[in-house]
Design an enzyme around this catalytic site. Structure first.
Site, PDB file in Angstrom:
ATOM      1  N   HIS A 177       0.887  -1.178  -0.114  1.00  0.00           N
ATOM      2  CA  HIS A 177      -0.062  -0.045   0.046  1.00  0.00           C
ATOM      3  C   HIS A 177       0.716   1.213  -0.177  1.00  0.00           C
ATOM      4  O   HIS A 177       1.821   1.182   0.785  1.00  0.00           O
ATOM      5  CB  HIS A 177      -0.876   0.117   1.304  1.00  0.00           C
ATOM      6  CG  HIS A 177      -2.057   0.890   1.258  1.00  0.00           C
ATOM      7  ND1 HIS A 177      -1.854   2.258   1.071  1.00  0.00           N
ATOM      8  CD2 HIS A 177      -3.490   0.770   1.065  1.00  0.00           C
ATOM      9  CE1 HIS A 177      -2.992   2.735   1.096  1.00  0.00           C
ATOM     10  NE2 HIS A 177      -3.713   2.284   0.940  1.00  0.00           N
TER      11      HIS A 177
ATOM     12  N   GLY B 152       5.407  21.488  11.113  1.00  0.00           N
ATOM     13  CA  GLY B 152       6.450  20.821  11.340  1.00  0.00           C
ATOM     14  C   GLY B 152       7.694  21.283  10.431  1.00  0.00           C
ATOM     15  O   GLY B 152       7.768  21.980   9.549  1.00  0.00           O
TER      16      GLY B 152
ATOM     17  N   LYS C  46      11.515  18.172   6.876  1.00  0.00           N
ATOM     18  CA  LYS C  46      12.289  17.112   6.761  1.00  0.00           C
ATOM     19  C   LYS C  46      11.578  15.803   7.206  1.00  0.00           C
ATOM     20  O   LYS C  46      10.658  16.173   8.392  1.00  0.00           O
ATOM     21  CB  LYS C  46      13.695  17.188   7.421  1.00  0.00           C
ATOM     22  CG  LYS C  46      13.606  17.339   8.804  1.00  0.00           C
ATOM     23  CD  LYS C  46      14.989  17.646   9.646  1.00  0.00           C
ATOM     24  CE  LYS C  46      15.001  17.842  11.239  1.00  0.00           C
ATOM     25  NZ  LYS C  46      16.355  17.896  11.612  1.00  0.00           N
TER      26      LYS C  46
ATOM     27  N   HIS D 274      10.910  12.439   9.491  1.00  0.00           N
ATOM     28  CA  HIS D 274      11.288  11.805  10.589  1.00  0.00           C
ATOM     29  C   HIS D 274      12.192  10.760  10.153  1.00  0.00           C
ATOM     30  O   HIS D 274      12.079   9.905   9.415  1.00  0.00           O
ATOM     31  CB  HIS D 274      10.169  11.344  11.354  1.00  0.00           C
ATOM     32  CG  HIS D 274      10.644  10.604  12.735  1.00  0.00           C
ATOM     33  ND1 HIS D 274      11.106   9.316  12.763  1.00  0.00           N
ATOM     34  CD2 HIS D 274      10.634  11.181  13.967  1.00  0.00           C
ATOM     35  CE1 HIS D 274      11.372   8.953  14.186  1.00  0.00           C
ATOM     36  NE2 HIS D 274      11.111   9.984  14.756  1.00  0.00           N
ATOM     37  N   PRO D 275      13.618  10.553  11.089  1.00  0.00           N
ATOM     38  CA  PRO D 275      14.437   9.386  10.407  1.00  0.00           C
ATOM     39  C   PRO D 275      13.967   8.052  10.185  1.00  0.00           C
ATOM     40  O   PRO D 275      14.275   7.403   9.407  1.00  0.00           O
ATOM     41  CB  PRO D 275      15.617   9.530  11.517  1.00  0.00           C
ATOM     42  CG  PRO D 275      15.484  10.662  12.257  1.00  0.00           C
ATOM     43  CD  PRO D 275      13.803  11.221  12.171  1.00  0.00           C
ATOM     44  N   THR D 276      12.771   7.445  11.088  1.00  0.00           N
ATOM     45  CA  THR D 276      12.475   6.265  10.670  1.00  0.00           C
ATOM     46  C   THR D 276      10.786   6.485  10.403  1.00  0.00           C
ATOM     47  O   THR D 276      10.204   5.296   9.994  1.00  0.00           O
ATOM     48  CB  THR D 276      12.670   5.477  11.953  1.00  0.00           C
ATOM     49  OG1 THR D 276      11.815   5.812  13.018  1.00  0.00           O
ATOM     50  CG2 THR D 276      13.991   5.141  12.385  1.00  0.00           C
ATOM     51  N   ALA D 277      10.052   7.283  10.950  1.00  0.00           N
ATOM     52  CA  ALA D 277       8.672   7.386  10.689  1.00  0.00           C
ATOM     53  C   ALA D 277       8.115   8.381   9.568  1.00  0.00           C
ATOM     54  O   ALA D 277       6.878   8.423   9.382  1.00  0.00           O
ATOM     55  CB  ALA D 277       8.155   8.096  12.011  1.00  0.00           C
ATOM     56  N   GLY D 278       9.051   8.905   8.778  1.00  0.00           N
ATOM     57  CA  GLY D 278       8.585   9.574   7.624  1.00  0.00           C
ATOM     58  C   GLY D 278       7.825  10.777   7.994  1.00  0.00           C
ATOM     59  O   GLY D 278       8.280  11.603   8.787  1.00  0.00           O
TER      60      GLY D 278
END
Length: 644
Positions: free
Chosen positions: A80, A169, A172, A174-178
């Site tokens: 998805h 926000g 950019k 979030h490093p792992t959560a997009g």
């Protein structure tokens, strides 16, 4: 009081993560968990919530904290489309005094709190959109997805989003959560049609013809997807306004287009909840009922009747908080069976699997007590056997009492941990208690199985079927208790403690084995049939290209890096085997599996997956053999990669 529906969609890959996520909402009594669904092929969980604005927002914030702990989008495999771990966050007005404007304000407020607390940016869509080109969710996702694909493929999730700035926000990921799409909208029907075919191209063709943006059905958005676990192609639809196109009309359109291609519809799915009017409208059209006829379901009448009865009970002097307090304080072990099963089947996550494991274990002990009593009561039983049976009755009765008590201990541990999720202290301490309760169950179940196994010899032959059922129940309850205990391990912050807890569970597994020497012998025997890894592609280049947005340059760069690191992955696996570190072997194989899967190095992935899964049974011949194949598979992958 204003009441809103909220339907957050999460990008997760496992049923275990889904269960952990679902349990978060039990900490918010003012928020009703109306539905929770997970699809492994989609890699997507859909939660349906109902509640007042502040409590609803706090529940969502707690879920964001959990999904960030669970998910690294670098490893996500669902088909998805997504831009984030919490991918979509829509709010829908539900009560009469809740307006769409208030829903939009709620979406903005939630997005701002998520950005401030977790650093995850949001795009605002539908009625919360600040810019016209962001109103359509598909348009936002179309612009953000390539940026997310490139950033995560390069392991550079902090890449600037200045080309398409978020509304809330920093610009950019979030490093792992997009990132997140937060919005306000009308009720939506998520309706999927599975084709009796593996033809993904056909599913995509049908989807392109029926979606509104291509001149198809009004209010319909659609995608063609492949469900690997089912071996079916799917037309996945969002009916954003069922008043324009009904469920039946969407199904008929797909059926006709599939039939034109010589394909039948295999099945359908509805994800989440559906407004009653959407169903009754479809039903009236299907049955050719006149427009003025009202469709009334007996369940609706019964619900009204039940609500009136509740009002009557409360009206006799007990207020709602007193009734709730009585229900909360009533022990699970004292509930009538029908009441217990009613509570178990509700949307409240407590009681849950842990309480069920304890109950099943108590039933196994009770069966053993019954057999021992029947046998001890027979006239021809030797006195020494009768004495042993009498002691067994005492031991089994104690086990039964311990396990029924642990039903309530499990529910209490979960409630206290849930409270800690709302900002209370001692979160790790409460989490440890959630581990210790099912661990105690496992210890009692080892005792129960030991006693039941003795009854194979001493118990009357007329009740041996009850003994065997008791042993099966004890084994099932033991396995369930371990699953419950292990479900808490990923959230233990201290790595040393986490390893110690896993060791404790492994020791219990060893004790549960009837014959320890037989268990040791199993470490050298074949525990499972080794798959034919050669049947899988060395390097599925086309699939890998799709994963990186069809950028060959990006694919070759990151796959080259993976192959350069492959020797380290292999060394970790071999070192774990050499030292007998089963937990380390599982972790090393899991890391290799995830890296290989993201780049479609299928033979490496399947071998690593096999090692990870079967390492729990010990260092079997098959585990060692699968590990020995990794080196040649890496060499084959390097050669195949070089051809591109």
């Amino acid at each position: 009081m204003q009441i809103f529906e909220c339907v957050p969609n999460y990008s997760i890959d496992s049923a275990e993560d889904f269960e952990a996520l679902r349990r978060v909402f039990g900490a918010f009594p003012e928020v009703d968990l109306l539905g929770a669904e997970f699809d492994v092929d989609h890699g997507r969980a859909v939660i349906t919530l109902l509640g007042p604005p502040e409590e609803l927002t706090e529940a969502v914030l707690a879920s964001v904290e959990m999904v960030i702990a669970l998910t690294d989008l670098h490893e996500h495999k669902g088909v998805h489309p997504f831009i984030g771990a919490l991918d979509v966050l829509p709010f829908i007005p539900f009560s009469k005094d809740a307006t769409m404007q208030a829903a939009a304000e709620l979406a903005v407020s939630a997005a701002e709190k998520i950005a401030a607390r977790f650093g995850v940016p949001s795009y605002l869509y539908e009625e919360a959109a600040r810019e016209g080109d962001r109103k359509n969710l598909a348009s936002v996702r179309k612009k953000v997805s390539p940026l997310r694909t490139e950033a995560f493929a390069r392991r550079n999730a902090n890449k600037s989003l200045s080309a398409f700035k978020p509304d809330v926000g920093e610009a950019k990921f979030h490093p792992t959560a997009g990132a997140i799409c937060a919005g306000a909208r009308f009720f939506l029907v998520a309706f999927n049609v599975n084709l009796d075919s593996k033809d993904l191209a056909l599913a995509k063709s049908i989807a392109s013809k029926i979606r509104e943006s291509a001149g198809g059905l009004p209010g319909v958005k659609s995608l063609g997807l492949m469900l690997e676990s089912k071996g079916l192609a799917q037309v996945s639809m969002n009916i954003v306004d069922y008043r324009k196109t009904g469920i039946d009309e969407a199904l008929s359109a797909v059926e006709q287009l599939a039939s034109d291609a010589g394909v039948r519809v295999h099945s359908t799915e509805i994800i989440g909840l559906v407004p009653k009017n959407a169903l009754t409208g479809a039903l009236k059209r299907m049955l050719l009922l006149p427009e003025e006829q009202t469709v009334r379901a007996i369940e609706d009448v019964k619900l009204l009747h039940d609500l009136r009865r509740i009002d009557a009970i409360i009206g006799t002097g007990a207020n709602s908080s007193e009734v709730a307090a009585r229900n909360e304080n009533q022990l699970l072990r004292e509930l009538p069976l029908e009441t217990f099963t009613d509570r178990l089947s509700s949307a409240d996550p407590s009681p849950g699997g842990g309480a069920v494991a304890a109950l099943i274990g108590a039933l196994s002990a009770a069966l053993g007590t019954m057999v021992a009593r029947i046998t001890a009561g027979k006239k021809n039983v030797a006195e020494d056997v009768r004495a042993e049976l009498t002691e067994s009755i005492t031991r089994l009765s104690n086990i039964e009492n311990e396990l029924t008590g642990l039903m309530d201990d499990d529910a209490k541990a979960y409630r206290e941990f849930s409270v800690s999720l709302r900002g209370g202290g001692e979160r790790q301490l409460k989490l440890l208690r959630c581990f210790e309760v099912p661990e105690s169950m496992a210890k009692e179940l080892i005792k129960a199985k030991t006693e039941l196994t003795k009854l194979r010899k001493s118990g009357t032959k007329y009740a041996q079927s009850d003994v065997e059922i008791g042993i099966l129940l004890a084994s099932a309850a033991f396995g369930s208790a371990l699953i419950t205990a292990r479900s808490n391990l990923p959230f233990v912050v201290d790595e040393t403690l986490r390893g110690d807890l896993e060791t404790r569970l492994r020791n219990l597994e060893a004790q549960m084995d009837d014959n320890k020497s037989q268990n040791a012998e199993q470490t050298t025997k074949s525990a499972s049939e080794l798959p034919d890894f050669g049947s899988f592609p060395v390097f599925d280049f086309d699939q890998a290209m799709r994963r990186v947005g069809n950028s060959k340059e990006i694919l070759l760069e990151i796959s080259e890096q993976f192959l350069a690191d492959a020797s380290d992955y292999l060394k970790n696996v071999n070192d774990a085997i050499e030292s007998g570190d089963l937990l380390g072997l599982e972790k090393s194989a899991h890391a290799l599996k995830g890296a290989a899967a993201s780049l479609s190095f299928e033979r490496i992935r399947r071998a690593a997956e096999f090692i990870e899964k079967h390492a729990k049974s010990g260092l079997t011949d098959d585990v060692r053999l699968a590990a020995s194949k990794l080196g040649p598979f890496i060499a084959e992958a390097t050669e195949a990669h070089g051809k591109h």
